[in-house]
Design an enzyme around this catalytic site. Structure first.
Site, PDB file in Angstrom:
ATOM      1  N   GLU A 199       8.943  43.740  74.087  1.00 35.60           N
ATOM      2  CA  GLU A 199       8.024  43.062  73.165  1.00 35.60           C
ATOM      3  C   GLU A 199       7.938  41.631  73.655  1.00 35.60           C
ATOM      4  O   GLU A 199       8.878  40.858  73.508  1.00 35.60           O
ATOM      5  CB  GLU A 199       8.539  43.148  71.720  1.00 35.60           C
ATOM      6  CG  GLU A 199       7.441  42.930  70.682  1.00 35.60           C
ATOM      7  CD  GLU A 199       7.320  41.511  70.194  1.00 35.60           C
ATOM      8  OE1 GLU A 199       7.033  40.628  71.032  1.00 35.60           O
ATOM      9  OE2 GLU A 199       7.531  41.279  69.001  1.00 35.60           O
ATOM     10  N   CYS A 215       5.541  35.740  67.355  1.00 33.41           N
ATOM     11  CA  CYS A 215       4.719  36.450  68.337  1.00 33.41           C
ATOM     12  C   CYS A 215       3.440  36.981  67.719  1.00 33.41           C
ATOM     13  O   CYS A 215       2.412  37.083  68.395  1.00 33.41           O
ATOM     14  CB  CYS A 215       5.510  37.601  68.953  1.00 33.41           C
ATOM     15  SG  CYS A 215       6.984  37.084  69.847  1.00 33.41           S
TER      16      CYS A 215
END
Length: 453
Positions: free
Chosen positions: A227, A261
């Site tokens: 990720e 994020c």
């Protein structure tokens, strides 16, 4: 030595000794020994352990939240809920792991053929600083419930949080070494990946670091889930509820001081409502309080590190030099700590620094789109593909647009968020693999096909 620095004051908090290679090997071997017993536990027995850990997290909420506030500047009003979310993740997988991993019967020429999901062994989690509890548990909870044991290499700047997580398992009475804390430098990660007992790696962090982790894991023929951040578009069309969209854009952009994020990194507004939406966004951003994260009234705490603040200021300065307008903020503050003002950049064009790079901080970047098609094109004009948001008064239209966005998840008329019940992850330079939901727990299992005649 690992060193925690308080971003509110810039002062050192504490230092921790770093393991050498022999210590790393011994720690991973402990997790391997624990795996031999843990994999024999039934789902209900593992669930009891994870539920006890969840209770321990809630009991330690204030202490663990304070560690986050002190080590990476998370406002206290966000820190407690993050601990609660980590506990929820533990409870969720305790309840649903068995159904997620149930045998899957498939028709074939056998009398019976099916897929059985079995644990892999020892997993290595390489974790970031920006959500020290939540990201740790979205790795730990599904991996443990699948029967794996976990080695946790947390970010060096949140070593106290890592200790607190490991201690929660001890205090909850979990079997020894099903979770092993690995206080090491980033440069030592490759050695840990190469340990024969480590079967797979979960990594959350930058695309550059993720590429290094992926290459080492691939060379060892080991699975990895990555990720790697994003530059999430937030499309606002002319028929949207502008007030609600502005509320959500503000929250999404400044939560965790913008260090997320899946924050709304690129706000793309259709031309007929562009000026109106910019005004509404400006009004909301202007009301936010930047200050001591220990103050419950603080909305935006400091940037986690001095170097991250310097890079953020460079991105904003470069974007203005390239022709964008700065309506608020954008100045490097004096004084102690690593604070940065809430900043609003408008008339940002594709290719400018503020949209071509991922911005990690309380800066809202707004781009004008001619129409729906142009908005979609701008949204997809990025090397990232983690999350995205679409705002429109026509839900069917929003779903149609969501299906054209190149990303791992899209929220229509809502905030992009992670949820234990739903898979999360990215495409392109945002990584590969999935965490959370039924998809996440299946990343780290052996899908064994069994054929019976």
């Amino acid at each position: 030595m690992l060193k925690s620095i308080n971003p509110t004051t810039g002062e050192d908090i504490k230092s921790w000794p770093v393991l050498n290679e022999s210590d790393i090997d011994a720690a991973i071997s402990r997790a391997q020994a624990a795996y031999q017993k843990w994999k024999q536990f039934s789902y209900s027995e593992r669930a009891t352990v994870l539920q006890n850990v969840a209770r321990q997290l809630r009991a330690d909420k204030d202490k663990l939240g304070k560690l986050m506030t002190d080590e990476m500047g998370k406002p206290v009003k966000e820190a407690g809920p993050e601990v609660e979310k980590a506990a929820w993740c533990s409870d969720h997988y305790a309840e649903h792991a068995q159904s997620y991993l149930a045998d899957e019967v498939l028709e074939s020429d056998a009398s019976r053929s099916y897929v059985r999901h079995e644990p892999l062994g020892v997993l290595l989690g390489v974790l970031p600083w920006n959500a020290p509890l939540w990201i740790a548990f979205r790795y730990l909870a599904p991996a443990l419930m699948a029967g794996n044991t976990c080695v946790m290499k947390h970010d060096p700047h949140v070593a106290g949080c890592a200790e607190g997580i490991a201690q929660a398992f001890v205090d909850a009475g979990a079997p020894a070494d099903i979770v092993v804390n690995l206080p090491i430098e980033t440069e030592q990660v490759a050695h840990a990946i190469r340990h024969p007992a480590v079967q797979a790696v979960s990594f959350t962090g930058s695309a550059k670091a993720g590429g290094i982790v992926a290459s080492v894991a691939a060379a060892e023929i080991k699975h990895a889930v990555l990720e790697l951040g994003g530059s999430d578009p937030f499309i606002v069309l002319a028929d949207a509820d502008l007030d609600t969209a502005a509320d959500v854009a503000t929250l999404s952009r400044i939560i965790n001081a913008g260090q997320s994020c899946i924050a709304a990194k690129r706000i793309i507004v259709e031309d007929p409502v562009y000026d109106t939406f910019v005004q509404k966004l400006h009004e909301r951003l202007s009301k936010l309080k930047v200050g001591d994260p220990n103050d419950p009234g603080t909305d935006v705490g400091p940037i986690a590190r001095a170097d991250l603040r310097e890079n953020l200021h460079r991105q904003i300065t470069d974007t203005v030099k390239q022709g964008a307008k700065c309506l608020m903020g954008g100045d490097m503050p004096a004084g102690e700590g690593f604070f940065y003002p809430v900043t609003l950049l408008v008339d940002v064009e594709p290719g400018m620094c503020g949209v071509s790079e991922e911005t990690f901080g309380p800066v809202a970047v707004v781009t004008r789109a001619r129409d729906e098609a142009h908005a979609i094109a701008i949204a997809n004009d990025t090397e990232y593909g983690l999350g995205a948001g679409v705002w429109t008064g026509d839900t069917a239209r929003g779903v149609r647009i969501a299906e054209q966005i190149e990303s791992g998840q899209v929220a229509v008329n809502g905030i992009v968020k992670t949820d234990p019940r739903l898979p999360s992850g990215g495409i392109k330079k945002s990584g590969y693999g999935r965490e959370l939901g039924p998809h996440g727990i299946k990343e780290f299992v052996n899908a064994k096909q069994i054929w019976v005649k």
